[in-house]
Design a protein around this motif. Structure first.
Motif, PDB file in Angstrom:
ATOM      1  N   GLY A 115     -11.758   0.576  -1.240  1.00 38.11           N
ATOM      2  CA  GLY A 115     -12.426   1.465  -2.188  1.00 38.11           C
ATOM      3  C   GLY A 115     -13.933   1.548  -1.996  1.00 38.11           C
ATOM      4  N   VAL A 157      -5.744   0.437  -1.765  1.00 37.82           N
ATOM      5  CA  VAL A 157      -5.597  -0.879  -2.412  1.00 37.82           C
ATOM      6  C   VAL A 157      -6.554  -0.907  -3.608  1.00 37.82           C
ATOM      7  N   PRO A 158      -6.095  -1.399  -4.766  1.00 41.13           N
ATOM      8  CA  PRO A 158      -6.989  -1.437  -5.927  1.00 41.13           C
ATOM      9  C   PRO A 158      -8.272  -2.219  -5.624  1.00 41.13           C
ATOM     10  N   TYR A 159      -9.362  -1.730  -6.176  1.00 48.09           N
ATOM     11  CA  TYR A 159     -10.634  -2.420  -6.024  1.00 48.09           C
ATOM     12  C   TYR A 159     -10.541  -3.871  -6.517  1.00 48.09           C
ATOM     13  N   ALA A 190      -8.286   5.226  -2.896  1.00 48.65           N
ATOM     14  CA  ALA A 190      -8.134   3.962  -2.183  1.00 48.65           C
ATOM     15  C   ALA A 190      -6.660   3.671  -1.975  1.00 48.65           C
ATOM     16  N   THR A 209      -5.008   4.495  -7.598  1.00 49.41           N
ATOM     17  CA  THR A 209      -4.991   3.101  -7.127  1.00 49.41           C
ATOM     18  C   THR A 209      -6.361   2.435  -7.281  1.00 49.41           C
ATOM     19  N   GLU A 251       0.811  -1.224   0.000  1.00 50.92           N
ATOM     20  CA  GLU A 251       0.000   0.000   0.000  1.00 50.92           C
ATOM     21  C   GLU A 251       0.844   1.274   0.000  1.00 50.92           C
ATOM     22  N   SER A 301      -9.966  -4.463  -0.887  1.00 47.86           N
ATOM     23  CA  SER A 301      -9.940  -3.023  -1.140  1.00 47.86           C
ATOM     24  C   SER A 301     -10.733  -2.209  -0.123  1.00 47.86           C
TER      25      SER A 301
END
Lengths: 160, 160, 160, 160
Positions: free
Chosen positions: C116, C107-109, C105, C10, B17, C114
Motif C-alpha cells: 500500500g 495486502v492490507p496496510y 493494495a 484491501t 492476496e 503491504s
C-alpha cells in the motif's frame, strides 16, 4: 505485581531522523507490553536510558538499590547486552530473597525485526516461575548470573 | 530439548492476496524463533494447521497422543485461542509427568502488530521453569488447565 | 492541493481480534501519509469503507459525484482492486478536465508486508504529473481506465 | 525499462547486531520492489553503498557517468538525503535528454516505520511521467534539481 526497571540498551534505541543516529528518547517497554497484550500487573520505572557500554559503577549501584527498595519480589530489568552480566553481578551482591531477571535485545524494538518482544515475554515468565535469585534471560534461555557470559563475536549468551 | 507441536490457530494465519481471506500455508513458528534469536534447542512438529473452532475430538486426541509419544518432557503447543482450554483438558486427561504449555495469539504473526512473539517467548520459558502439568500461557500469564477460561467478549484469558 | 477520496478495499482492512475476521474501522490513509512523511497538501474524504466486490452502481455514482464536486483538479481514489476498473469507467463517463488516479493494495496496510505505501506514493505522483484523464495506478505502473483489467488468477493489473 | 542506480544512503542502512551500529551490507531495493509488487521492468545497478555525507566529487562523477551510459532514458537514483541536491546538480551538468529522479529516505527501510516504500513508488512514477530533466522526489513532491534544498533543521526538502 512485577516490577520492571528500565535502564536502556539496544532494546530502547530509536532512529533519529535528523542526526541519522540511534538515540534514546523514551522507553519502548510500555508500547511493547501493549502490543504483547500483556495482562500481568506491572509497575514500570525508567531508572536510566543508557548504552550499557557507558554504564558506570554508580549506575549499577543505583539499579541494585532500585531492586532492593522495590516492594515487589519479582523484578525484570531491561538492559544493554554488553554489560548485562556485570550488572547482574552487582545486583546479586546485595539483593536476596527476590527473583530478578535481566533481559535485553540484539536489535532495537523500533526495527521490525526485533527479538525484544520474544525476550520480554520470556523474562516476565521466568520472573514469575523461578525461585529467588538473579538471572539473565536471553534468546529463550535463562542463566544464573554467575554462570553466563556474552560471546562478543557471535552476540550470543553462553553458559560458563 | 523442547518439543513444539504446531496445530494452527490465529498464530499461523496468513493473508491470501488472491482470495482476500486469511488462510494457512505453513507454520510461522520457525521464522518466529529465528527472529527471536531463540537459542533453546527445539524440535518442531506441525501436527495440523486448523482454526481451533473447527477442531474435532479426534484432532484433540491426536495432539494428546503427540504429547504422550514425544521423547521430550517439556512441550509447547501452539493453538487457536477459542478452544485452547478444551485441548488442554484433553491433554491433561492422558499426559502425566510432562510440562505441557499451550499458547497462541490474538493477532496473526504475519500482521506486524502480533502478540505472538511475546507469547511464544513466554510459553517456552514457562515450559522450562514450571513443574510437570498442563498449562495455558497467554498475555504473560500462566494458568493451570483446570483454572482458566477465555472471555469471548474481551478476548482475554481469565482465572476461574 | 490533491483530493484523496477513500472508498475502502484491501488497503484499509484491519484484523478484528474478537471475531478473527478482517473488517473496516477507519481509514489507514492518514497514518500512511504520516509514515511516508508526505509533504503534499492533501484533503482526505472518506466517502465509504467497503469491499469493492460489494460496491453498487449507486456507490460508484457517489464516488464519481465526489470527483466532480471536489474543487481540486488532481484526485486520488483508494479502492478495492476487484472492481477498480469498473469504478474508473464510471468516473470517466462523467468527469473531464481532472486527473483522477485510482489505486489500492493487494495486502492490507495493517499487515507489515503491504504494497500500500508503494502504491500510495505512486498514485500521488502520477496525479501530479499526468494530464487530465482517469487512470489506474498499481504496482508502479499507470494505465488509462479503458486499457486495463485485473487478472483474477495472478492478482496483477494488465494492459488490454 | 527503468534503470535504478543504487548509491546507498539512509534508504539502505541496516542494523549490525554485533557492533550495534548502522552499516551497509547489500541494497534493500530489490526486496522493496518485491514487497511493493512492482511490475515495472527495472534494471538495478548498485554503483556504491555510501553515506552521502562521505560522497566525493569522484563518486558524483561516477554516478553521472552511469546515468549517461545507461541505455534507458528513465532513471531513478537512490541516494542519501544530505547531499542529494549536490549529486542532482552534478548529473544535470552532463546528462540531457533523460528523466533522472533522485530519491531517498529519512528512516532506513529495515526499520518498520520507513518512508522508503512511499518514496520509491513515487520516484518510479515521476520517472515515467515527467519530461527529460533532473529531479529530486521526496515526501510525495518532485522538485527540479535547481529549485530545491534540504532543510537540515526539519529534514524536509523545500522549494527555493
Amino acid at each position: 505485581m512485577i516490577r520492571i526497571l528500565v535502564t536502556g540498551g539496544t532494546f530502547d534505541k530509536q532512529y533519529d531522523e535528523i542526526s541519522a543516529r540511534l538515540h534514546f528518547t523514551e522507553s519502548q517497554v510500555p508500547e511493547m507490553l501493549r502490543l504483547g497484550r500483556c495482562r500481568v500487573d506491572v509497575a514500570i520505572r525508567t531508572v536510566m536510558l543508557v548504552d550499557s557500554l557507558e554504564m558506570t559503577n554508580a549506575d549499577r549501584s543505583l539499579i541494585a538499590q532500585n531492586c532492593l527498595q522495590a516492594p515487589e519480589s519479582q523484578i525484570v530489568v531491561t538492559h544493554g547486552t554488553d554489560t548485562m552480566v556485570e550488572t547482574a553481578k552487582a545486583i546479586a551482591s546485595c539483593v536476596t530473597g527476590k527473583t530478578v531477571v535481566l533481559t535485553g535485545a540484539m536489535v532495537p524494538y523500533a526495527f521490525g525485526s526485533s527479538d525484544g518482544m520474544f525476550n520480554l515475554g520470556s523474562a516476565l515468565s521466568f520472573a514469575q516461575a523461578l525461585p529467588p535469585g538473579v538471572y539473565v534471560a536471553m534468546n529463550g534461555r535463562c542463566f544464573s548470573w554467575d554462570r553466563v557470559r556474552k560471546n562478543r563475536q557471535t552476540g550470543v549468551f553462553e553458559e560458563t
